[in-house]
Write an enzyme that holds these catalytic residues in place. Sequence first.
Site, PDB file in Angstrom:
ATOM      1  N   SER A  17     110.982 -13.089  37.051  1.00 19.18           N
ATOM      2  CA  SER A  17     112.094 -13.014  36.108  1.00 19.18           C
ATOM      3  C   SER A  17     113.148 -12.098  36.708  1.00 19.18           C
ATOM      4  CB  SER A  17     111.589 -12.518  34.750  1.00 19.18           C
ATOM      5  OG  SER A  17     112.591 -12.645  33.763  1.00 19.18           O
ATOM      6  N   HIS A  44     112.355 -17.335  35.222  1.00 14.40           N
ATOM      7  CA  HIS A  44     113.122 -17.292  33.972  1.00 14.40           C
ATOM      8  C   HIS A  44     114.602 -17.454  34.277  1.00 14.40           C
ATOM      9  CE1 HIS A  44     109.828 -14.608  31.953  1.00 14.40           C
ATOM     10  NE2 HIS A  44     109.437 -15.861  32.126  1.00 14.40           N
ATOM     11  N   ASP A 138     105.500 -11.668  30.379  1.00 15.21           N
ATOM     12  CA  ASP A 138     105.152 -13.053  30.683  1.00 15.21           C
ATOM     13  C   ASP A 138     104.461 -13.127  32.043  1.00 15.21           C
ATOM     14  OD1 ASP A 138     104.977 -15.815  30.333  1.00 15.21           O
ATOM     15  OD2 ASP A 138     106.924 -16.177  31.263  1.00 15.21           O
TER      16      ASP A 138
END
Length: 192
Positions: A17, A44, A138
């Site tokens: 991310s 992401h 995540d």
Amino acid sequence: MIALKQDIYDIIIIGGSAGSIPVCISLLTALKKEQTVPVILVIHRMRNVVSELDTLLAKEAGIRKIMEPEDKQAILPGKVYLAPQNYHLLFEEGGSFSLDYSDAVHYSRPSIDVSFESAAEVYGKKVLAVLLSGANADGAKGLSLLADIGAECWVQDPDLAEYPAMPAAAIAITDKIKVLSEEEMKQRLRDL
């Protein structure tokens, strides 16, 4: 250092991310041009905006093409895939992708956890999973699941990550993962 054997992995999945794109490019450049294991990137991205991340990653890593797979598309040897914006990327028995539009996980779609968990179901321990920089948790749960079944799992050293929350979350829930610097990950990929 233990050399990794390419034939023990069916796929390589790299999740990241915030702060992960430079490291992701670095890892892609470490892969040999003749490698046959498919590489899946779950990064992401903002939703509902035009993204050319596939083109940017390919150009910067010196790869001819990075593909955003479509639903039911076959996973081909040696190819690099980028999870499409706003879809969870899953794997199906028989070697194809499945795209899913269910709720976001950790405010993210695609979710790294969802892809890691799907890879665990389909490929078992024949996965090399890598979790990079990011600002939420995540990927931690999915990486822990993969580690528990014997898959090779690496996490970027949080002390060296631009955003340490994501790798730190994985380290907090499992001790079965390898904490590596970018250079250590690159060297291990070169050894594949």
